[in-house]
Design a protein around this motif. Sequence first.
Motif, PDB file in Angstrom:
ATOM      1  N   ASP A 190       0.823  -1.217   0.000  1.00 52.22           N
ATOM      2  CA  ASP A 190       0.000   0.000   0.000  1.00 52.22           C
ATOM      3  C   ASP A 190       0.854   1.262   0.000  1.00 52.22           C
ATOM      4  OD1 ASP A 190      -2.385  -1.333  -0.127  1.00 52.22           O
ATOM      5  OD2 ASP A 190      -2.889  -1.090   1.994  1.00 52.22           O
TER       6      ASP A 190
ATOM      7  N   THR B 184       0.210   4.296  -2.519  1.00 55.81           N
ATOM      8  CA  THR B 184      -0.046   5.641  -1.991  1.00 55.81           C
ATOM      9  C   THR B 184       0.947   6.644  -2.578  1.00 55.81           C
ATOM     10  OG1 THR B 184      -0.923   4.723   0.050  1.00 55.81           O
ATOM     11  CG2 THR B 184      -0.212   7.004   0.128  1.00 55.81           C
TER      12      THR B 184
ATOM     13  N   ARG C 122      -3.755   9.419  -0.379  1.00 57.10           N
ATOM     14  CA  ARG C 122      -4.328   8.194   0.183  1.00 57.10           C
ATOM     15  C   ARG C 122      -5.134   7.403  -0.841  1.00 57.10           C
ATOM     16  NH1 ARG C 122      -9.720   8.654   1.671  1.00 57.10           N
ATOM     17  NH2 ARG C 122     -10.560  10.748   1.572  1.00 57.10           N
ATOM     18  N   ILE C 123      -5.305   6.122  -0.548  1.00 53.00           N
ATOM     19  CA  ILE C 123      -6.125   5.239  -1.374  1.00 53.00           C
ATOM     20  C   ILE C 123      -7.573   5.460  -0.971  1.00 53.00           C
ATOM     21  CG2 ILE C 123      -6.664   2.843  -1.918  1.00 53.00           C
ATOM     22  CD1 ILE C 123      -3.711   2.196  -1.171  1.00 53.00           C
TER      23      ILE C 123
ATOM     24  N   ARG D 256     -10.358   0.466  -3.471  1.00 48.02           N
ATOM     25  CA  ARG D 256      -9.597  -0.594  -4.121  1.00 48.02           C
ATOM     26  C   ARG D 256     -10.559  -1.728  -4.451  1.00 48.02           C
ATOM     27  NH1 ARG D 256      -5.226  -1.727  -0.160  1.00 48.02           N
ATOM     28  NH2 ARG D 256      -6.060  -0.050   1.043  1.00 48.02           N
TER      29      ARG D 256
ATOM     30  N   TRP E 299      -6.713   0.406  -7.796  1.00 43.74           N
ATOM     31  CA  TRP E 299      -6.664   1.320  -6.662  1.00 43.74           C
ATOM     32  C   TRP E 299      -6.979   2.716  -7.192  1.00 43.74           C
ATOM     33  CZ3 TRP E 299      -3.097  -2.464  -7.595  1.00 43.74           C
ATOM     34  CH2 TRP E 299      -2.847  -3.389  -6.578  1.00 43.74           C
TER      35      TRP E 299
END
Length: 151
Positions: free
Chosen positions: A31, A35, A41-42, A45, A58
């Motif tokens: 992650d 990112t 930020r994600i 997903r 993502w």
Amino acid sequence: MVRWLLASVVVLAATPTASAAVPNICSAVPDSLITAVLGGRIVSRSSVGDPAERRCIWNGKIDGPAGAHPQVAIIAGAGSTEAQARLSAVQQGLHRIKGVNANAYGGSNSSEGGWVTFWHRGVEVEVNVGGDVPAPLAKAKRIANAVLSRL
């Protein structure tokens, strides 16, 4: 005769088949890398797939009132040979990409972002980085290398 039989067994064991399972590529990329590539930020997903093909997507946060969602997508499929993957890449007008492996092709443009396609051990992998992401091809290569290290 024994030498020929042994050589045949080795070749058959090393040849990928359409029924070969594809590794879980969604867990191949941390992650923290996603990112960094998305620039934030994600937001969401998703992953779908079966043993022969896997897809992971993502999405990042849009900065400002307009713009395209920053997105990373990875698609992996089993069953193609190195020659088939190379021919497919050339037919799509992709160029050889250095810094991934000898079988990496890709490209980038302003409307679609950057993408890298490579073949390794019977698995063809496509990495796409798009949306409002600076240097998408360089970032697609980073992700491709992360996936390659886990195949």
